[in-house]
Design a protein around this motif. Sequence first.
Motif, PDB file in Angstrom:
ATOM      1  N   TYR A   1       0.827  -1.205   0.000  1.00  0.00           N
ATOM      2  CA  TYR A   1       0.000   0.000   0.000  1.00  0.00           C
ATOM      3  C   TYR A   1       0.864   1.259   0.000  1.00  0.00           C
ATOM      4  O   TYR A   1       1.872   1.347   0.704  1.00  0.00           O
ATOM      5  CB  TYR A   1      -0.937   0.035   1.215  1.00  0.00           C
ATOM      6  CG  TYR A   1      -1.721   1.320   1.251  1.00  0.00           C
ATOM      7  CD1 TYR A   1      -2.804   1.505   0.394  1.00  0.00           C
ATOM      8  CD2 TYR A   1      -1.347   2.358   2.081  1.00  0.00           C
ATOM      9  CE1 TYR A   1      -3.505   2.697   0.388  1.00  0.00           C
ATOM     10  CE2 TYR A   1      -2.045   3.565   2.084  1.00  0.00           C
ATOM     11  CZ  TYR A   1      -3.116   3.728   1.235  1.00  0.00           C
ATOM     12  OH  TYR A   1      -3.798   4.910   1.218  1.00  0.00           O
ATOM     13  N   SER A   2       0.435   2.237  -0.778  1.00  0.00           N
ATOM     14  CA  SER A   2       1.134   3.527  -0.819  1.00  0.00           C
ATOM     15  C   SER A   2       0.126   4.627  -1.140  1.00  0.00           C
ATOM     16  O   SER A   2      -0.563   4.567  -2.164  1.00  0.00           O
ATOM     17  CB  SER A   2       2.224   3.514  -1.892  1.00  0.00           C
ATOM     18  OG  SER A   2       2.653   4.827  -2.177  1.00  0.00           O
ATOM     19  N   GLU A   3       0.047   5.631  -0.266  1.00  0.00           N
ATOM     20  CA  GLU A   3      -0.805   6.788  -0.537  1.00  0.00           C
ATOM     21  C   GLU A   3      -0.346   7.484  -1.814  1.00  0.00           C
ATOM     22  O   GLU A   3      -1.162   7.941  -2.605  1.00  0.00           O
ATOM     23  CB  GLU A   3      -0.766   7.765   0.637  1.00  0.00           C
ATOM     24  CG  GLU A   3      -1.518   7.290   1.843  1.00  0.00           C
ATOM     25  CD  GLU A   3      -1.470   8.272   2.995  1.00  0.00           C
ATOM     26  OE1 GLU A   3      -1.000   9.424   2.808  1.00  0.00           O
ATOM     27  OE2 GLU A   3      -1.907   7.898   4.094  1.00  0.00           O
ATOM     28  N   THR A   4       0.978   7.563  -1.999  1.00  0.00           N
ATOM     29  CA  THR A   4       1.513   8.215  -3.198  1.00  0.00           C
ATOM     30  C   THR A   4       1.098   7.453  -4.446  1.00  0.00           C
ATOM     31  O   THR A   4       0.675   8.058  -5.441  1.00  0.00           O
ATOM     32  CB  THR A   4       3.050   8.326  -3.117  1.00  0.00           C
ATOM     33  OG1 THR A   4       3.393   9.038  -1.923  1.00  0.00           O
ATOM     34  CG2 THR A   4       3.620   9.041  -4.322  1.00  0.00           C
ATOM     35  N   ALA A   5       1.202   6.139  -4.421  1.00  0.00           N
ATOM     36  CA  ALA A   5       0.796   5.330  -5.580  1.00  0.00           C
ATOM     37  C   ALA A   5      -0.684   5.541  -5.874  1.00  0.00           C
ATOM     38  O   ALA A   5      -1.073   5.681  -7.046  1.00  0.00           O
ATOM     39  CB  ALA A   5       1.087   3.853  -5.332  1.00  0.00           C
ATOM     40  N   GLU A   6      -1.491   5.584  -4.835  1.00  0.00           N
ATOM     41  CA  GLU A   6      -2.918   5.811  -5.011  1.00  0.00           C
ATOM     42  C   GLU A   6      -3.181   7.188  -5.636  1.00  0.00           C
ATOM     43  O   GLU A   6      -3.923   7.310  -6.611  1.00  0.00           O
ATOM     44  CB  GLU A   6      -3.606   5.706  -3.651  1.00  0.00           C
ATOM     45  CG  GLU A   6      -4.965   5.091  -3.703  1.00  0.00           C
ATOM     46  CD  GLU A   6      -5.492   4.803  -2.313  1.00  0.00           C
ATOM     47  OE1 GLU A   6      -5.834   5.764  -1.590  1.00  0.00           O
ATOM     48  OE2 GLU A   6      -5.557   3.614  -1.957  1.00  0.00           O
ATOM     49  N   ARG A   7      -2.553   8.202  -5.070  1.00  0.00           N
ATOM     50  CA  ARG A   7      -2.749   9.575  -5.546  1.00  0.00           C
ATOM     51  C   ARG A   7      -2.264   9.754  -6.982  1.00  0.00           C
ATOM     52  O   ARG A   7      -2.905  10.399  -7.791  1.00  0.00           O
ATOM     53  CB  ARG A   7      -2.020  10.548  -4.610  1.00  0.00           C
ATOM     54  CG  ARG A   7      -2.235  12.016  -4.939  1.00  0.00           C
ATOM     55  CD  ARG A   7      -1.551  12.953  -3.966  1.00  0.00           C
ATOM     56  NE  ARG A   7      -0.115  12.753  -3.928  1.00  0.00           N
ATOM     57  CZ  ARG A   7       0.559  12.246  -2.906  1.00  0.00           C
ATOM     58  NH1 ARG A   7      -0.050  11.894  -1.802  1.00  0.00           N
ATOM     59  NH2 ARG A   7       1.875  12.095  -2.958  1.00  0.00           N
ATOM     60  N   GLU A   8      -1.105   9.147  -7.291  1.00  0.00           N
ATOM     61  CA  GLU A   8      -0.500   9.301  -8.620  1.00  0.00           C
ATOM     62  C   GLU A   8      -0.965   8.233  -9.610  1.00  0.00           C
ATOM     63  O   GLU A   8      -0.504   8.200 -10.741  1.00  0.00           O
ATOM     64  CB  GLU A   8       1.030   9.267  -8.499  1.00  0.00           C
ATOM     65  CG  GLU A   8       1.616  10.361  -7.623  1.00  0.00           C
ATOM     66  CD  GLU A   8       1.369  11.755  -8.167  1.00  0.00           C
ATOM     67  OE1 GLU A   8       1.399  11.926  -9.405  1.00  0.00           O
ATOM     68  OE2 GLU A   8       1.134  12.676  -7.355  1.00  0.00           O
ATOM     69  N   ARG A   9      -1.839   7.336  -9.143  1.00  0.00           N
ATOM     70  CA  ARG A   9      -2.375   6.253  -9.976  1.00  0.00           C
ATOM     71  C   ARG A   9      -1.269   5.363 -10.549  1.00  0.00           C
ATOM     72  O   ARG A   9      -1.260   5.030 -11.733  1.00  0.00           O
ATOM     73  CB  ARG A   9      -3.266   6.805 -11.078  1.00  0.00           C
ATOM     74  CG  ARG A   9      -4.444   7.537 -10.497  1.00  0.00           C
ATOM     75  CD  ARG A   9      -5.273   8.183 -11.535  1.00  0.00           C
ATOM     76  NE  ARG A   9      -6.171   9.107 -10.846  1.00  0.00           N
ATOM     77  CZ  ARG A   9      -7.431   9.267 -11.153  1.00  0.00           C
ATOM     78  NH1 ARG A   9      -7.962   8.597 -12.128  1.00  0.00           N
ATOM     79  NH2 ARG A   9      -8.169  10.111 -10.490  1.00  0.00           N
ATOM     80  N   ILE A  10      -0.369   4.979  -9.661  1.00  0.00           N
ATOM     81  CA  ILE A  10       0.734   4.084 -10.019  1.00  0.00           C
ATOM     82  C   ILE A  10       0.354   2.671  -9.600  1.00  0.00           C
ATOM     83  O   ILE A  10      -0.042   2.442  -8.456  1.00  0.00           O
ATOM     84  CB  ILE A  10       2.047   4.519  -9.324  1.00  0.00           C
ATOM     85  CG1 ILE A  10       2.470   5.910  -9.798  1.00  0.00           C
ATOM     86  CG2 ILE A  10       3.145   3.492  -9.546  1.00  0.00           C
ATOM     87  CD1 ILE A  10       3.602   6.522  -8.987  1.00  0.00           C
ATOM     88  N   ASP A  11       0.475   1.741 -10.526  1.00  0.00           N
ATOM     89  CA  ASP A  11       0.199   0.335 -10.222  1.00  0.00           C
ATOM     90  C   ASP A  11       1.409  -0.242  -9.471  1.00  0.00           C
ATOM     91  O   ASP A  11       2.478  -0.410 -10.047  1.00  0.00           O
ATOM     92  CB  ASP A  11      -0.048  -0.449 -11.509  1.00  0.00           C
ATOM     93  CG  ASP A  11      -0.366  -1.916 -11.249  1.00  0.00           C
ATOM     94  OD1 ASP A  11      -0.438  -2.324 -10.068  1.00  0.00           O
ATOM     95  OD2 ASP A  11      -0.527  -2.648 -12.238  1.00  0.00           O
ATOM     96  N   ASN A  12       1.232  -0.499  -8.196  1.00  0.00           N
ATOM     97  CA  ASN A  12       2.323  -0.984  -7.347  1.00  0.00           C
ATOM     98  C   ASN A  12       2.194  -2.491  -7.093  1.00  0.00           C
ATOM     99  O   ASN A  12       2.603  -2.993  -6.055  1.00  0.00           O
ATOM    100  CB  ASN A  12       2.335  -0.205  -6.019  1.00  0.00           C
ATOM    101  CG  ASN A  12       3.639  -0.343  -5.277  1.00  0.00           C
ATOM    102  OD1 ASN A  12       4.714  -0.296  -5.870  1.00  0.00           O
ATOM    103  ND2 ASN A  12       3.565  -0.521  -3.971  1.00  0.00           N
ATOM    104  N   THR A  13       1.655  -3.207  -8.044  1.00  0.00           N
ATOM    105  CA  THR A  13       1.463  -4.654  -7.909  1.00  0.00           C
ATOM    106  C   THR A  13       2.792  -5.378  -8.163  1.00  0.00           C
ATOM    107  O   THR A  13       3.394  -5.201  -9.221  1.00  0.00           O
ATOM    108  CB  THR A  13       0.410  -5.160  -8.918  1.00  0.00           C
ATOM    109  OG1 THR A  13      -0.791  -4.409  -8.726  1.00  0.00           O
ATOM    110  CG2 THR A  13       0.149  -6.641  -8.728  1.00  0.00           C
ATOM    111  N   PRO A  14       3.248  -6.195  -7.204  1.00  0.00           N
ATOM    112  CA  PRO A  14       4.514  -6.907  -7.383  1.00  0.00           C
ATOM    113  C   PRO A  14       4.348  -8.199  -8.176  1.00  0.00           C
ATOM    114  O   PRO A  14       3.275  -8.811  -8.180  1.00  0.00           O
ATOM    115  CB  PRO A  14       4.935  -7.220  -5.948  1.00  0.00           C
ATOM    116  CG  PRO A  14       3.634  -7.373  -5.217  1.00  0.00           C
ATOM    117  CD  PRO A  14       2.684  -6.399  -5.864  1.00  0.00           C
TER     118      PRO A  14
END
Length: 152
Positions: free
Chosen positions: A14-27
């Motif tokens: 989980y990352s607030e930044t990823a959510e805000r910037e719409r970055i897919d942080n799926t490993p």
Amino acid sequence: MRLTRNFSLEQLIYSETAERERIDNTPGPKIVDNLRLLAQGLERVQILTEFPLEISSGYRCPELNRCVGGAKTSQHTQGQAADFTCAEFGPPVDIIKAIRASDIEFDQCILEYAKWVHISFSKTPRGKVLTIYDPKEGYLDGLWDRGGKQIA
């Protein structure tokens, strides 16, 4: 997906930044394997502190890592590192002292800006304790206070 009793995959990606910037942080699968090892290490730290750890950062895909200004070689990008606090136990420096005195095998344990603990786990743990207060000065080997005195 639960990785260990107290840590889930969702929590460690989980990352607030990823959510805000719409970055897919799926490993990918290899990163998930590393996150399992990370979760196992975090379990040991949580047992040591006897209180829940508050994870502020775990896995970061390369795009997210760039976005937050992480080092290119950050173990976060491999799913091997997490940043956390545990206010009920005490300040980050006390957490690191306890980890250092325990039998927990870690790769790196870093006091970052006296605000949080960065810990990483790998298959070949180095047991390095470091401190950083100023990115221009870089990492100091060992545990240091803000006044430049090494902490025993």
